[in-house]
Scaffold this active site. Sequence first.
Site, PDB file in Angstrom:
ATOM      1  N   LYS A  19      -5.752  55.872  37.058  1.00 42.57           N
ATOM      2  CA  LYS A  19      -4.700  56.081  36.715  1.00 42.57           C
ATOM      3  C   LYS A  19      -3.424  54.647  36.425  1.00 42.57           C
ATOM      4  O   LYS A  19      -2.723  54.917  35.187  1.00 42.57           O
ATOM      5  CB  LYS A  19      -3.902  56.084  38.551  1.00 42.57           C
ATOM      6  CG  LYS A  19      -2.383  55.943  38.580  1.00 42.57           C
ATOM      7  CD  LYS A  19      -1.788  57.010  40.455  1.00 42.57           C
ATOM      8  CE  LYS A  19      -1.807  55.469  40.945  1.00 42.57           C
ATOM      9  NZ  LYS A  19      -1.270  55.428  41.090  1.00 42.57           N
ATOM     10  N   SER A  20      -4.040  53.357  37.065  1.00 31.99           N
ATOM     11  CA  SER A  20      -3.445  52.108  36.125  1.00 31.99           C
ATOM     12  C   SER A  20      -3.553  52.890  34.548  1.00 31.99           C
ATOM     13  O   SER A  20      -2.977  52.449  33.612  1.00 31.99           O
ATOM     14  CB  SER A  20      -4.477  51.104  36.732  1.00 31.99           C
ATOM     15  OG  SER A  20      -3.854  50.804  37.951  1.00 31.99           O
ATOM     16  N   GLY A  91       5.613  52.951  41.631  1.00 29.78           N
ATOM     17  CA  GLY A  91       5.461  51.799  41.489  1.00 29.78           C
ATOM     18  C   GLY A  91       5.139  51.520  39.803  1.00 29.78           C
ATOM     19  O   GLY A  91       6.124  50.576  39.694  1.00 29.78           O
ATOM     20  N   ARG A 119      10.933  50.204  48.042  1.00 33.59           N
ATOM     21  CA  ARG A 119      10.412  49.594  47.285  1.00 33.59           C
ATOM     22  C   ARG A 119      10.436  48.196  46.918  1.00 33.59           C
ATOM     23  O   ARG A 119      12.001  48.638  46.096  1.00 33.59           O
ATOM     24  CB  ARG A 119       8.857  50.478  46.302  1.00 33.59           C
ATOM     25  CG  ARG A 119       7.849  50.978  47.569  1.00 33.59           C
ATOM     26  CD  ARG A 119       6.617  51.559  46.716  1.00 33.59           C
ATOM     27  NE  ARG A 119       6.641  50.699  46.411  1.00 33.59           N
ATOM     28  CZ  ARG A 119       5.045  51.368  45.597  1.00 33.59           C
ATOM     29  NH1 ARG A 119       5.016  52.681  45.340  1.00 33.59           N
ATOM     30  NH2 ARG A 119       3.821  50.287  45.538  1.00 33.59           N
ATOM     31  N   GLN A 166       1.652  44.949  38.921  1.00 31.22           N
ATOM     32  CA  GLN A 166       2.752  46.056  38.043  1.00 31.22           C
ATOM     33  C   GLN A 166       3.331  43.854  38.259  1.00 31.22           C
ATOM     34  O   GLN A 166       4.067  44.751  37.025  1.00 31.22           O
ATOM     35  CB  GLN A 166       3.164  46.236  39.575  1.00 31.22           C
ATOM     36  CG  GLN A 166       2.198  47.346  40.160  1.00 31.22           C
ATOM     37  CD  GLN A 166       2.755  48.780  40.732  1.00 31.22           C
ATOM     38  OE1 GLN A 166       3.626  48.094  41.023  1.00 31.22           O
ATOM     39  NE2 GLN A 166       2.289  49.627  41.376  1.00 31.22           N
ATOM     40  N   ASP A 312      -6.093  49.595  47.225  1.00 29.64           N
ATOM     41  CA  ASP A 312      -5.765  51.160  47.390  1.00 29.64           C
ATOM     42  C   ASP A 312      -6.727  51.657  48.408  1.00 29.64           C
ATOM     43  O   ASP A 312      -5.995  52.863  48.770  1.00 29.64           O
ATOM     44  CB  ASP A 312      -5.360  51.444  46.158  1.00 29.64           C
ATOM     45  CG  ASP A 312      -4.154  51.373  45.520  1.00 29.64           C
ATOM     46  OD1 ASP A 312      -3.092  50.566  45.674  1.00 29.64           O
ATOM     47  OD2 ASP A 312      -4.380  50.943  43.987  1.00 29.64           O
ATOM     48  N   LYS A 339       3.785  49.390  50.079  1.00 24.84           N
ATOM     49  CA  LYS A 339       2.608  50.652  49.456  1.00 24.84           C
ATOM     50  C   LYS A 339       4.238  52.362  49.302  1.00 24.84           C
ATOM     51  O   LYS A 339       4.779  52.004  50.124  1.00 24.84           O
ATOM     52  CB  LYS A 339       0.683  50.979  49.622  1.00 24.84           C
ATOM     53  CG  LYS A 339       0.703  49.661  48.896  1.00 24.84           C
ATOM     54  CD  LYS A 339       0.602  49.497  47.433  1.00 24.84           C
ATOM     55  CE  LYS A 339       0.141  47.659  47.174  1.00 24.84           C
ATOM     56  NZ  LYS A 339       0.304  47.562  45.591  1.00 24.84           N
ATOM     57  N   ARG A 385      -2.594  58.543  49.131  1.00 19.57           N
ATOM     58  CA  ARG A 385      -3.805  57.453  49.859  1.00 19.57           C
ATOM     59  C   ARG A 385      -3.977  57.987  51.374  1.00 19.57           C
ATOM     60  O   ARG A 385      -4.956  57.740  51.860  1.00 19.57           O
ATOM     61  CB  ARG A 385      -4.297  55.820  49.424  1.00 19.57           C
ATOM     62  CG  ARG A 385      -3.667  56.496  47.624  1.00 19.57           C
ATOM     63  CD  ARG A 385      -4.516  55.084  47.389  1.00 19.57           C
ATOM     64  NE  ARG A 385      -4.113  54.863  46.110  1.00 19.57           N
ATOM     65  CZ  ARG A 385      -4.935  55.611  44.779  1.00 19.57           C
ATOM     66  NH1 ARG A 385      -6.052  56.118  44.825  1.00 19.57           N
ATOM     67  NH2 ARG A 385      -4.254  55.433  43.529  1.00 19.57           N
TER      68      ARG A 385
HETATM   69  C1  S3P Z   1      -1.210  49.129  40.213  1.00 19.95           C
HETATM   70  C2  S3P Z   1      -1.588  47.841  40.977  1.00 19.95           C
HETATM   71  C3  S3P Z   1      -0.990  48.329  42.160  1.00 19.95           C
HETATM   72  C4  S3P Z   1      -1.508  49.349  43.522  1.00 19.95           C
HETATM   73  C5  S3P Z   1      -1.741  50.128  42.019  1.00 19.95           C
HETATM   74  C6  S3P Z   1      -1.314  50.563  40.663  1.00 19.95           C
HETATM   75  C7  S3P Z   1      -1.001  48.534  38.603  1.00 19.95           C
HETATM   76  O1  S3P Z   1       0.260  47.999  42.615  1.00 19.95           O
HETATM   77  O2  S3P Z   1      -1.881  48.843  43.743  1.00 19.95           O
HETATM   78  O3  S3P Z   1      -1.846  51.185  43.044  1.00 19.95           O
HETATM   79  O4  S3P Z   1      -1.226  50.111  38.225  1.00 19.95           O
HETATM   80  O5  S3P Z   1      -1.126  48.112  37.904  1.00 19.95           O
HETATM   81  P1  S3P Z   1      -0.190  45.978  42.967  1.00 19.95           P
HETATM   82  O6  S3P Z   1       0.099  44.908  41.424  1.00 19.95           O
HETATM   83  O7  S3P Z   1       1.913  45.318  42.917  1.00 19.95           O
HETATM   84  O8  S3P Z   1      -0.658  45.534  43.671  1.00 19.95           O
END
Ligand code: S3P
Length: 425
Positions: A19-20, A91, A119, A166, A312, A339, A385
């Site tokens: 996903k990221s 997010g 959030r 993020q 996660d 989250k 999740r």
């Molecule tokens: C993500 C970073 C994580 C993770 C999210 C995806 C990303 O959040 O929990 O599901 O793609 O950079 P945080 O960086 O806010 O911890």
Amino acid sequence: MKFTKVSHLHGEVNIPGDKSISHRAIMFGALAEGTTRVTNFLQGADCLSSIDCFRKMGIQIENNGDTVMVHGKGMHGLTRPNTVLDVGNSGTTMRLMSGILCAMPFDCTVTGDASIQKRPMGRIITPLSLMGADITSVEQNSCAPLKIQGKPLHAIDYISPVASAQVKSSILLAGLYADGITSVTEPFLSRNHSELMLDYFGANVTSVGTTATIAPCEKLVAGDIEVPGDISSAAYFIGAGLITPNSEILIKNVGINPTRDGILRVAKAMGGNVTVLNKRFAGKEETADLLVKTSDLVGTTIEGALIPTLIDEIPLISILACFASGTTVIKDAAELKVKESNRIDTCVNNLKAMGADIEATEDGMIIHGGKPLHGAVIDSHLDHRIAMSFAIAGINAEGETNIMGSECVTISYPTFYEDLKQLGQ
Ligand code: S3P
């Protein structure tokens, strides 16, 4: 959706794209010159939100199901969207895209679903404002909707109070447009997919310890991206294979980037039988196949620098802990509260309903394992999740488990239930 005990899980599963990394391929591809061809793109609702937002800013994106072609328009090619940008539940879209929008020569509004609107966005508003950005919370509650008016940006050296990829990525993206070298230092290292992909696209980005540094950038150059399978999705099968009797699962093509592989380290610490096979690189991201077999688990302590590498996966780990002998302590994980749901509460309350011996703490939870779980009605709080973790609990509990809002798995793993079911036949 209802779940009952299964006698075994056997077979192979191909894990959908990370996903990221899928989000980043869309965003960075949009800013690059040339066409970025993304294979094994995750067709989850979150990543589709990223596609939707960048299309609204004039980027042509072809989505053929598995392969996505992003026709980049360069660092200054985005155009003003004529509607609000809606990130849905994502997010990552919200925070990373905001870093870019702060530097664009237009104004826009970014919002999302009910969960996103609760959030914390102060964590990006603060550093981006320090860079000179004009980014405000419409309701003045540090949450979305956010109003952003692009401005010239200044470089900063930011000490982040949270280990968050993020936040880090949002600042690095703004840093591409700043007037000097920007750095972000985190308390612990978070996932580094942005650094790896920006480097691949030709940005001048370096990482030393927990500090990432980026130089302003005239041009990113498109390149093909093969997205590895998402270890956060693979985690449900790692967990299922370990706790379900008579099981052996081959999980294929899983990203094992060291900033994401905490679940493998915890599985090992708990005595889990997980073998890493066929290691290779997909671009700059390391991937492998994982062979998982039923194991007798023991409790462990999870804390500190390990937390961002499995943030996660903690809902799933809380389930594993119930099937382990001894006590599992999870601490330094207050981030769980912000989250898609408050995951300390959603894990603890739902596991209590299943009969677990578990207590919430300020920054995590304590689980005394070995008490058999029984079926219950589980409230997913529409958190993907939570739904997937409790499906794994449900197939190992006495009686029937009914997960409310189970369809929310479409956020990150649309075919999850089918993939799980075929292993039990
Ligand atoms: C993500 C970073 C994580 C993770 C999210 C995806 C990303 O959040 O929990 O599901 O793609 O950079 P945080 O960086 O806010 O911890």
